[in-house]
Design a protein around this motif. Structure first.
Motif, PDB file in Angstrom:
ATOM      1  N   GLN A   1     -69.407 -23.760   1.454  1.00 27.98           N
ATOM      2  CA  GLN A   1     -70.388 -24.366   0.678  1.00 27.98           C
ATOM      3  C   GLN A   1     -71.197 -23.206  -0.204  1.00 27.98           C
ATOM      4  N   ARG A   2     -71.253 -21.944   0.340  1.00 32.44           N
ATOM      5  CA  ARG A   2     -72.173 -20.988  -0.569  1.00 32.44           C
ATOM      6  C   ARG A   2     -71.173 -20.731  -1.951  1.00 32.44           C
ATOM      7  N   ALA A   3     -69.772 -20.755  -1.493  1.00 29.63           N
ATOM      8  CA  ALA A   3     -68.967 -20.547  -2.778  1.00 29.63           C
ATOM      9  C   ALA A   3     -68.964 -21.589  -3.775  1.00 29.63           C
ATOM     10  N   ALA A   4     -69.221 -22.851  -3.438  1.00 33.82           N
ATOM     11  CA  ALA A   4     -69.066 -23.757  -4.189  1.00 33.82           C
ATOM     12  C   ALA A   4     -70.337 -23.754  -4.992  1.00 33.82           C
TER      13      ALA A   4
ATOM     14  N   ALA B   1     -71.811 -20.603 -11.797  1.00 33.62           N
ATOM     15  CA  ALA B   1     -71.138 -19.935 -12.977  1.00 33.62           C
ATOM     16  C   ALA B   1     -70.664 -20.896 -13.937  1.00 33.62           C
ATOM     17  N   GLY B   2     -70.477 -22.152 -13.639  1.00 34.80           N
ATOM     18  CA  GLY B   2     -70.098 -23.175 -14.587  1.00 34.80           C
ATOM     19  C   GLY B   2     -71.191 -23.562 -15.503  1.00 34.80           C
ATOM     20  N   ARG B   3     -72.231 -23.542 -14.951  1.00 35.30           N
ATOM     21  CA  ARG B   3     -73.438 -23.620 -15.922  1.00 35.30           C
ATOM     22  C   ARG B   3     -73.610 -22.567 -17.185  1.00 35.30           C
ATOM     23  N   GLY B   4     -73.501 -21.495 -16.495  1.00 42.49           N
ATOM     24  CA  GLY B   4     -73.705 -20.368 -17.581  1.00 42.49           C
ATOM     25  C   GLY B   4     -75.159 -20.316 -17.911  1.00 42.49           C
ATOM     26  N   PRO B   5     -75.383 -19.228 -18.675  1.00 38.54           N
ATOM     27  CA  PRO B   5     -76.749 -18.963 -19.170  1.00 38.54           C
ATOM     28  C   PRO B   5     -77.107 -19.786 -20.258  1.00 38.54           C
TER      29      PRO B   5
END
Length: 120
Positions: free
Chosen positions: A15-18, A24-28
């Motif tokens: 769950q933490r990895a997800a 990370a997928g959202r990005g800045p």
């Protein structure tokens, strides 16, 4: 550690990895989305330069292209032969191996042996 504890621990790690992957997928927020104008511009400039070169001096471009092709074939012809052989073997395996076991192959064969509708 018991099985249930190790399962809970593993589930927590997943769950933490997800969540990390999701973040990370959202990005800045300032991350650019779309076409990279620099890369697109450089690629476009190179393409236009080749077109202009071909119109301006077709003999010169032909000479350079022939030399480049000869160099590639002389140095990397073996790679083409290996790639073509692997592809041919792959196609033969895919075409032949699954035909007897594939449900789609059986369906296609049964359709091809049936008379067309309305011909009886």
């Amino acid at each position: 550690m018991s099985t249930s504890e190790s399962t809970k621990s593993l589930l927590g790690q997943v769950q933490r990895a997800a969540r990390r992957v999701e973040r990370a997928g959202r990005g800045p927020a300032e991350q650019r989305v779309g076409i990279d104008k620099v890369v697109f511009g450089v690629a476009g400039l190179i393409a236009v330069a080749f077109i202009v070169w071909g119109f301006a001096s077709p003999d010169s471009l032909g000479t350079v292209a022939d030399a480049a092709l000869a160099g590639v074939l002389q140095n990397f012809g073996w790679l083409f032969v290996i790639a073509a052989t692997v592809f041919t073997i792959f196609v033969l395996v895919v075409a032949g191996a699954g035909s007897a076991r594939s449900p789609w192959a059986r369906t296609a064969r049964s359709r091809s042996t049936r008379p067309p509708p309305g011909s009886r």
